[in-house]
Design a protein around this motif. Sequence first.
Motif, short mmCIF file in Angstrom:
data_model
loop_
_atom_site.label_atom_id
_atom_site.label_comp_id
_atom_site.label_asym_id
_atom_site.label_seq_id
_atom_site.Cartn_x
_atom_site.Cartn_y
_atom_site.Cartn_z
N TRP A 112 -7.29 34.30 47.97
CA TRP A 112 -7.12 35.04 48.33
C TRP A 112 -5.94 34.99 47.42
CZ3 TRP A 112 -6.74 38.87 52.72
CH2 TRP A 112 -7.04 40.81 51.88
N ARG A 113 -4.56 34.61 47.07
CA ARG A 113 -3.72 34.57 45.91
C ARG A 113 -3.91 33.75 44.75
NH1 ARG A 113 0.04 30.99 48.51
NH2 ARG A 113 -1.18 30.68 49.99
N MET A 114 -4.93 33.63 44.93
CA MET A 114 -5.57 33.21 43.42
C MET A 114 -6.42 34.44 42.75
SD MET A 114 -6.25 29.09 43.61
CE MET A 114 -7.66 28.80 44.61
N MET A 129 -3.19 37.04 57.02
CA MET A 129 -3.35 37.30 56.36
C MET A 129 -3.55 38.84 55.37
SD MET A 129 -6.90 35.81 54.55
CE MET A 129 -8.07 36.32 55.57
N LEU A 130 -4.15 39.49 55.97
CA LEU A 130 -4.35 41.40 55.58
C LEU A 130 -2.75 41.21 55.23
CD1 LEU A 130 -6.87 42.28 58.27
CD2 LEU A 130 -7.22 41.95 55.58
N TYR A 131 -2.17 41.57 56.12
CA TYR A 131 -0.29 42.16 55.93
C TYR A 131 -0.21 41.45 54.49
CZ TYR A 131 4.34 43.49 57.16
OH TYR A 131 5.96 43.52 56.66
N LYS A 132 -0.10 39.99 54.80
CA LYS A 132 0.48 39.75 53.09
C LYS A 132 0.55 39.46 52.41
CE LYS A 132 0.78 34.32 51.87
NZ LYS A 132 1.78 34.36 51.23
N ASN A 133 -1.29 40.19 52.06
CA ASN A 133 -1.79 40.49 50.82
C ASN A 133 -2.38 41.66 50.69
OD1 ASN A 133 -2.01 37.31 49.36
ND2 ASN A 133 -3.47 37.62 51.65
N LEU A 134 -2.50 42.39 51.11
CA LEU A 134 -2.35 44.10 51.07
C LEU A 134 -1.80 44.40 50.76
CD1 LEU A 134 -5.22 44.57 53.58
CD2 LEU A 134 -6.08 44.81 51.15
N SER A 135 -1.03 45.39 50.32
CA SER A 135 0.30 46.93 50.42
C SER A 135 0.25 47.24 51.77
CB SER A 135 0.09 47.63 49.02
OG SER A 135 -1.08 48.93 49.82
N TRP A 193 -0.15 50.86 52.35
CA TRP A 193 -0.84 51.96 52.66
C TRP A 193 -2.43 50.49 52.46
CZ3 TRP A 193 -2.68 55.45 55.15
CH2 TRP A 193 -3.39 56.43 54.64
N GLY A 194 -2.51 49.69 52.11
CA GLY A 194 -3.71 48.71 52.31
C GLY A 194 -4.14 48.68 53.33
N PHE A 195 -2.40 47.93 54.29
CA PHE A 195 -3.06 47.36 54.88
C PHE A 195 -3.38 48.42 56.43
CE2 PHE A 195 -0.91 46.06 59.53
CZ PHE A 195 -1.61 44.87 59.81
N ILE A 196 -2.93 49.52 56.45
CA ILE A 196 -3.11 50.61 57.63
C ILE A 196 -4.12 51.29 57.75
CG2 ILE A 196 -1.96 53.11 58.59
CD1 ILE A 196 0.67 52.18 57.09
N LYS A 197 -5.13 51.19 56.67
CA LYS A 197 -6.12 51.59 56.38
C LYS A 197 -7.47 51.11 56.46
CE LYS A 197 -6.50 52.63 51.95
NZ LYS A 197 -6.80 53.07 50.34
N VAL A 198 -7.04 49.59 56.20
CA VAL A 198 -7.62 48.44 56.72
C VAL A 198 -7.59 48.71 58.40
CG1 VAL A 198 -8.44 46.20 57.34
CG2 VAL A 198 -7.80 47.13 55.15
N MET A 199 -6.04 48.20 58.91
CA MET A 199 -5.61 48.31 60.74
C MET A 199 -6.31 49.32 61.44
SD MET A 199 -5.30 45.31 60.93
CE MET A 199 -5.39 45.34 62.97
N LEU A 200 -6.70 50.80 60.89
CA LEU A 200 -6.71 52.08 62.04
C LEU A 200 -8.91 51.48 61.57
CD1 LEU A 200 -6.10 54.73 58.96
CD2 LEU A 200 -5.09 54.36 62.27
N LEU A 242 0.27 43.45 44.75
CA LEU A 242 0.08 43.16 46.22
C LEU A 242 -1.10 44.44 45.84
CD1 LEU A 242 2.83 44.62 47.96
CD2 LEU A 242 1.79 43.17 49.21
N ALA A 243 -2.28 44.72 46.31
CA ALA A 243 -3.69 45.02 45.78
C ALA A 243 -3.82 46.28 47.74
CB ALA A 243 -4.40 43.86 46.72
N SER A 244 -4.48 47.50 47.34
CA SER A 244 -4.18 48.34 48.58
C SER A 244 -5.63 48.83 49.21
CB SER A 244 -4.18 49.58 47.53
OG SER A 244 -5.69 50.19 46.72
N LYS A 245 -6.31 47.71 48.74
CA LYS A 245 -7.61 46.86 49.10
C LYS A 245 -7.72 45.28 48.71
CE LYS A 245 -11.09 48.78 45.46
NZ LYS A 245 -12.18 49.84 45.25
#
Length: 335
Positions: free
Chosen positions: A201-203, A244-250, A252-259, A304-307
């Motif tokens: 993901w980081r790469m 991994m999600l928390y580390k690499n998402l913004s 807001w992006g993390f919140i949207k995914v986790m909903l 950071l990525a939003s998605k």
Amino acid sequence: MKKAAIVILNYNGKEMLEKFLPVIIQNSSFEIIIADNASTDESVNFLESQFSQLRTIILSSNSGFSGGYNEALKQIQGEFAYYILLNSDVEVSPNWDIELVDWLEVHAGYVAVQPKILSQQAQECFDYAGAGGGYIDRLGFPFCRGRILNTIEKDQGQYDDTVQVDWVSGACFAIRAEIFHEMGGFEDIFFAHMEEIDLCWRMNLNGYKLGYLGAVGVYHVGGGTLSRNSPYKTYLNFRNNLLMLYKNLSTWGFIKVMLVRGMFDIVAALYLFLGGKTNHAKKVVSAYIDFYKMRNQIQKTLPLASKLPFQNAGKKVYSIIMTYYLKRKKIYSRI
């Protein structure tokens, strides 16, 4: 600088080394280095008595797949242009290592590549880990061509191609050494599982591509260190996926995914509980608790990525869980 090193991380794997190391030596051209992760079996004595010609790195403590490889590769940093990371329970084919490295040398935009990974026990079938190339859905669930959830395809040449993938399997992949260290290696806190997907993901975020080379095949036993039926494996997969999600998402992006993800994981825990796998269900809950305790111990990736920035070349899948269970599409070609 030498071209490449095959680095095998071993933990209590004497039986696997005894079975597969002679084949690896026979079929490989590059230097083989064994990094022992503080094994408590006879691994080190076995290596010293039977394979004294091989370079061995003895690590002082077992820091898992992620920490073990980070420490071992730090000790050989600057010596090799490429690393080939290989599990001790993998049977390799002739010239496998040369073909992987040669492919990277020709394809400058790619930083890592994995071979086709088949099951060592049932060699007509794909393996659980990596199979015909790894992808990830929009909710952070990984899947592979040739293996989606618990459905494993037979190898009929359908993935003998060369494609861009979202992630390469930790069971066997080649990577440019400079990029591994530039990315900071694996995330130590993961210990084991998902660390290679996090690294990929980081790469991806840094504009690098990852490849799958179906012309090269290896055979993986799997579960040699930790059984696939282990509740601890369930715990690591859920916890590390959240990290991994928390580390690499913004944020807001993390919140949207986790909903959405949160609901899927609740259903998964209930399914495990009702299916009699109480210990596994408890580990899902433990994974969430420990994620919230550990989330501030990791450094978030920048930018950071939003998605999720994956599926550049693969099929775009919102939820592999819904695709598999609701749409009943269990093979990659049908997605």
